[in-house]
Write an enzyme that holds these catalytic residues in place. Structure first.
Site, PDB file in Angstrom:
ATOM      1  N   ASP A   1       9.243   2.696  -0.172  1.00 41.32           N
ATOM      2  CA  ASP A   1       8.200   3.362   0.601  1.00 41.32           C
ATOM      3  C   ASP A   1       8.393   2.958   2.060  1.00 41.32           C
ATOM      4  OD1 ASP A   1       6.000   4.262   1.917  1.00 41.32           O
ATOM      5  OD2 ASP A   1       4.548   3.588   0.423  1.00 41.32           O
TER       6      ASP A   1
ATOM      7  N   TYR B   1       0.855  -1.197   0.000  1.00 45.00           N
ATOM      8  CA  TYR B   1       0.000   0.000   0.000  1.00 45.00           C
ATOM      9  C   TYR B   1       0.882   1.235   0.000  1.00 45.00           C
ATOM     10  CZ  TYR B   1      -3.465   3.425   1.655  1.00 45.00           C
ATOM     11  OH  TYR B   1      -4.285   4.515   1.791  1.00 45.00           O
TER      12      TYR B   1
ATOM     13  N   LYS C   1       4.347   8.857   8.931  1.00 45.08           N
ATOM     14  CA  LYS C   1       4.100   8.250  10.239  1.00 45.08           C
ATOM     15  C   LYS C   1       5.083   8.736  11.317  1.00 45.08           C
ATOM     16  CE  LYS C   1       1.125   4.801   8.390  1.00 45.08           C
ATOM     17  NZ  LYS C   1       1.139   3.949   7.231  1.00 45.08           N
TER      18      LYS C   1
END
Ligand SMILES: *Cc1c(COP(=O)(O)O)cnc(C)c1O
Length: 437
Positions: A247, A152, A275
């Site tokens: 990522d 994702y 994050k």
């Protein structure tokens, strides 16, 4: 600390709020997994949180293994982070002009990850991935991208593609509202299957701008890279003149200070972060080698901007968080992670349940299936119905797991030995309850 399972949890305030929320927001939430659809039932409304503990509006408390989906490596409301945010807020919420916080955070990140020579802050992981891909396409003058099934990268149109089977295939949109043309240049390969990536390069190598990968997959549960997978991607992309994007929105500063690139000793061309670098506030970043980043506006032709990017309060939260991430802290997280992993395996054995625990440091997930999980196909074989029952049996006992079988659990530095022990004590009876239903 938590309600014993025999006591029926009082949830009336949560239920009332959810009724109202459902009229105002789709499924009552602002991000889909929060709605508990994968496990059934209604989500609890959180009133406050501290350390590893969430407290809901009815006064129930839970040991939290969601950690806001990754950012809270120090737990909720770390006093130093809260203080930094308060101090920054007093000096201005946003300037829309350069300030020292951006410089300090960029400095810390580039020191921890020296393969990032320059970076640009954005407001989410989605933006980071979208911008990194735009840059990779501009730098190579090519359009095709390769992503992996079960990885994702946020909700960008052309990244919402996955393959329907274990074979490499051309991407079909995974969401309504994404025209097929948007994913025409997205190719999807099975994670950890280097040969199929090689096949794509053999056919389309001259047209592939970039391979984007979660170096430790964390959005189909945790799936570590197979031996040689990341180095293989590095060699293939280099051979064909494509860029490699890691990522690391989830893994950056999570699996080590230098992220998965450091842990597995593979250097990507571009990195996406998010994050943890925002310490709980909305921050993302993308960065890499200087000559690539110098293509970004206004130095270069790749346009990318953000009204609130580099926001001083968010930078302060990130700075305070990254400042705490010492080698000792990662060693502690490893000890906690290992204890949780071993305890889960023990509970599975004692209940006679087939299961796998995949873990990299403080990222962990439990797959309820009998084969090792090393790609999306094996990950999706987990018994989701059993997980859903286990989730609720644990929630009733004050343990808050991710409300989906295919999400990572996150341990924070605030999880003490006794929180882990308490969790494991609840696990066997919860498993027994889940099995008996
Ligand atoms: C969470 C995540 C994203 C998306 O980040 P948002 O801030 O939710 O947009 C992208 N990539 C990975 C690997 C993630 O875990």
């Amino acid at each position: 600390m938590t309600a014993p399972a025999e006591v029926i949890m009082q949830l009336s305030r949560s239920k009332n709020l959810m009724k109202r929320a459902k009229r105002l927001m789709p499924a009552g939430v602002n991000s889909p997994v929060r709605a508990f659809q994968a496990v059934g039932g209604d989500p609890v409304f959180i009133a406050q949180a501290e350390g590893p503990i969430l407290t809901d509006v009815d006064g129930n408390s839970y040991v939290d293994y969601v950690s806001s989906w990754g950012p809270l490596i120090l737990g909720h409301c770390h006093p130093d982070v809260v203080r930094a945010v308060e101090e920054a807020a007093r000096k201005g919420l946003t300037y829309g002009a350069p300030h020292e916080g951006e410089l300090h955070l960029a400095d810390i990140i580039t020191k921890a990850m020296p393969w990032i020579e320059m970076l640009r802050f954005v407001n989410s992981g989605t933006e980071a991935a979208m911008s990194a891909i735009r840059l990779a396409r501009a730098a190579t003058g090519r359009t095709k991208i390769v992503k992996f099934e079960g990885n994702y990268h946020g909700h960008v149109d052309y990244l919402l593609a996955k393959a329907g089977s274990g074979v490499a295939t051309f991407g079909l949109p995974d969401s309504a509202g994404v025209p097929p043309g948007m994913t025409r240049d997205s190719m999807v390969a099975p994670f950890n299957h280097l040969d199929s990536v090689e096949g794509l390069f053999k056919e389309e190598g001259e047209r592939i701008a970039t391979v984007i990968v979660e170096p430790v997959a964390g959005n189909m549960g945790v799936v570590p890279p197979a031996e040689g997978f990341l180095t293989g991607l590095r060699e293939l992309t280099r051979r064909y003149g494509a860029l490699l994007i890691f990522d690391e929105v989830m893994t950056g500063f999570r699996v080590s200070r230098g992220g998965a690139a450091q842990l597995y000793d593979v250097q990507p061309d571009l990195v996406c972060l998010g994050k943890i670098i925002g310490g709980g506030l909305p921050v993302g970043a993308y960065g890499g080698r200087r000559e690539l980043m110098e293509l970004v506006a206004p130095l270069g032709p790749v346009y990318q901007a953000g009204t609130l990017s580099g926001n001083p309060v968010a930078m302060a939260a990130g700075l305070a968080t990254l400042g705490k991430l010492t080698a000792e802290l990662y060693a502690l997280l490893e000890i906690r992670g290992k204890a949780l992993e071993e305890g889960i395996l023990e509970a599975l054995r004692s209940c006679g349940v087939a299961g796998q625990v995949n873990r990299v440091g403080s990222m962990l997930s439990l797959f309820l299936c009998d084969k090792p999980v090393n790609d999306s196909q094996t990950a999706f074989s987990t018994d989701r119905a059993l997980y859903a029952r286990l989730f609720h049996a644990l929630l009733d006992r004050g343990i808050y797991l991710p409300p989906s079988a295919l999400e990572s659990w996150f341990i924070s530095a605030a999880h003490s030995e006794s929180h882990i022990e308490h969790t494991l004590q609840a696990l066997t009876p919860a498993l027994e309850e889940a099995l008996s239903q």
